[in-house]
Design a protein around this motif. Structure first.
Motif, PDB file in Angstrom:
ATOM      1  N   SER A  60       0.815  -1.095   0.013  1.00 15.53           N
ATOM      2  CA  SER A  60      -0.073  -0.117  -0.158  1.00 15.53           C
ATOM      3  C   SER A  60       1.095   1.192  -0.104  1.00 15.53           C
ATOM      4  O   SER A  60       1.879   1.307   0.589  1.00 15.53           O
ATOM      5  N   VAL A  61       0.480   2.385  -0.549  1.00 15.72           N
ATOM      6  CA  VAL A  61       0.978   3.596  -0.521  1.00 15.72           C
ATOM      7  C   VAL A  61       0.254   4.607   0.343  1.00 15.72           C
ATOM      8  O   VAL A  61      -0.843   4.538   0.568  1.00 15.72           O
ATOM      9  N   GLY A  62       0.969   5.659   0.758  1.00 14.80           N
ATOM     10  CA  GLY A  62       0.530   6.898   1.335  1.00 14.80           C
ATOM     11  C   GLY A  62       1.333   7.934   1.584  1.00 14.80           C
ATOM     12  O   GLY A  62       2.534   7.976   1.099  1.00 14.80           O
ATOM     13  N   GLY A  63       1.123   9.016   2.605  1.00 13.20           N
ATOM     14  CA  GLY A  63       1.972   9.857   2.603  1.00 13.20           C
ATOM     15  C   GLY A  63       2.996   9.558   3.849  1.00 13.20           C
ATOM     16  O   GLY A  63       2.938   8.336   4.395  1.00 13.20           O
ATOM     17  N   LYS A  64       3.926  10.482   4.096  1.00 17.97           N
ATOM     18  CA  LYS A  64       4.760  10.418   5.098  1.00 17.97           C
ATOM     19  C   LYS A  64       5.054  11.661   5.889  1.00 17.97           C
ATOM     20  O   LYS A  64       5.227  12.673   5.275  1.00 17.97           O
ATOM     21  N   GLY A  65       4.891  11.603   7.076  1.00 14.53           N
ATOM     22  CA  GLY A  65       4.876  12.855   7.880  1.00 14.53           C
ATOM     23  C   GLY A  65       6.175  13.818   7.774  1.00 14.53           C
ATOM     24  O   GLY A  65       7.374  13.383   7.809  1.00 14.53           O
ATOM     25  N   GLY A  66       5.818  15.125   7.359  1.00 19.28           N
ATOM     26  CA  GLY A  66       6.876  16.220   6.992  1.00 19.28           C
ATOM     27  C   GLY A  66       7.642  15.858   5.424  1.00 19.28           C
ATOM     28  O   GLY A  66       8.439  16.643   5.414  1.00 19.28           O
ATOM     29  N   GLU A  67       7.263  14.966   4.908  1.00 24.13           N
ATOM     30  CA  GLU A  67       7.883  14.629   3.555  1.00 24.13           C
ATOM     31  C   GLU A  67       6.538  14.790   2.210  1.00 24.13           C
ATOM     32  O   GLU A  67       5.540  14.597   2.614  1.00 24.13           O
ATOM     33  N   ASN A  68       7.086  15.594   1.293  1.00 26.55           N
ATOM     34  CA  ASN A  68       6.289  15.621   0.192  1.00 26.55           C
ATOM     35  C   ASN A  68       6.414  14.346  -0.694  1.00 26.55           C
ATOM     36  O   ASN A  68       7.525  13.733  -0.824  1.00 26.55           O
ATOM     37  N   GLY A  69       5.358  13.779  -1.454  1.00 26.36           N
ATOM     38  CA  GLY A  69       5.511  12.595  -2.280  1.00 26.36           C
ATOM     39  C   GLY A  69       4.622  11.397  -1.610  1.00 26.36           C
ATOM     40  O   GLY A  69       3.820  11.574  -0.804  1.00 26.36           O
ATOM     41  N   VAL A  70       5.059  10.312  -2.183  1.00 22.26           N
ATOM     42  CA  VAL A  70       4.314   9.001  -2.055  1.00 22.26           C
ATOM     43  C   VAL A  70       5.016   8.202  -1.553  1.00 22.26           C
ATOM     44  O   VAL A  70       6.279   7.633  -2.192  1.00 22.26           O
ATOM     45  N   PHE A  71       4.660   7.364  -0.692  1.00 22.08           N
ATOM     46  CA  PHE A  71       5.658   6.441   0.093  1.00 22.08           C
ATOM     47  C   PHE A  71       5.097   5.139   0.251  1.00 22.08           C
ATOM     48  O   PHE A  71       3.579   5.050   0.439  1.00 22.08           O
ATOM     49  N   VAL A  72       5.703   3.832   0.387  1.00 24.57           N
ATOM     50  CA  VAL A  72       5.242   2.586   0.621  1.00 24.57           C
ATOM     51  C   VAL A  72       4.780   2.716   2.170  1.00 24.57           C
ATOM     52  O   VAL A  72       5.995   3.019   2.970  1.00 24.57           O
ATOM     53  N   THR A  73       3.610   2.471   2.635  1.00 21.07           N
ATOM     54  CA  THR A  73       3.505   2.570   3.922  1.00 21.07           C
ATOM     55  C   THR A  73       3.159   0.952   4.525  1.00 21.07           C
ATOM     56  O   THR A  73       2.721   0.870   5.729  1.00 21.07           O
TER      57      THR A  73
END
Length: 235
Positions: A60-73
């Motif tokens: 799954s993908v989502g956000g990451k605190g304090g960062e712009n973009g898309v990350f694997v969560t």
């Protein structure tokens, strides 16, 4: 106490001396700064990997605190994503579009999720950043190279046929011979008859592309000859 600011602009040696006396480290030469920038960019590119993942993706993908973009969560430890090398925390830079072959940038989590859920293929291409987070890309990328495409070990073991028109490699569980006669290439819509046996060593059709090409040319010549003699007979 030092050289006046106006004088510094006309006396670089004096400025450097004053900077040192004042406890400020002078800038390195421009060539050194450029070399360091190039090295940093090269190191960032080295952390970017192109990965093909079979469906179901298993991550799954989502956000990451304090960062712009898309990350694997989330990554299913026994899923296809994990088998392909996807890890929790990876930054997703690009993903296959849901139409055409180009790669779309992953700037927005919602749009990226929509792209993934609407992609109709049985696998997807991703460009993953495994290093420190970087600003998400803006522009689209052309499709990854079709011929000579790298497969993971499982895909390579199962690969049996390749499309002569676009290079799509068939590696699904259903034997190619058992596919319905109306089945078409999921990448370019070529009919089943446009597939040849896949050579796992070269990544190309067995025998190369000469045999299909010669067969096609021979067929065209034969059709032309028949048409010519038919014309003579009618005349």
């Amino acid at each position: 106490p030092g050289v006046p600011l106006r004088a510094q602009s006309h006396a670089p040696d004096a400025m450097a001396t004053t900077s040192l006396r004042g406890g400020v480290t002078p800038l390195p030469p421009r060539s050194t700064r450029v070399a360091r920038t190039v090295a940093r960019r090269a190191a960032a590119r080295a952390q970017q990997k192109e990965i093909a993942v079979d469906k179901p993706l298993g991550f799954s993908v989502g956000g990451k605190g304090g960062e712009n973009g898309v990350f694997v969560t989330f990554v299913n430890p026994v899923g296809n994503g994990a088998k392909a090398g996807i890890k929790n925390g990876d930054q997703v830079l690009y993903t296959s579009s849901f139409f055409g072959d180009e790669m779309w940038p992953c700037e927005n989590v919602g749009f990226t999720k929509t792209t993934i859920s609407n992609n109709g293929r049985d696998y997807m291409d991703f460009i993953i950043n495994k290093g420190a987070p970087i600003p998400p890309p803006k522009g689209k990328l052309p499709a990854p190279p079709r011929f000579g495409k790298k497969l993971n070990d499982r895909q390579k073991e199962a690969a049996s046929h390749i499309c002569l028109d676009c290079g799509f490699i068939y590696f699904q569980k259903t034997p190619f011979a058992e596919l319905d006669g109306g089945w078409v290439c999921p990448q370019c819509s070529a009919p089943k008859g446009r597939f040849a046996d896949f050579d796992k060593e070269t990544g190309l059709p067995k025998g190369g592309f000469t045999t299909p090409l010669i067969s096609t040319i021979s067929g065209l010549l034969a059709a032309g000859a028949i048409a010519y003699f038919t014309y003579l007979g009618l005349s």
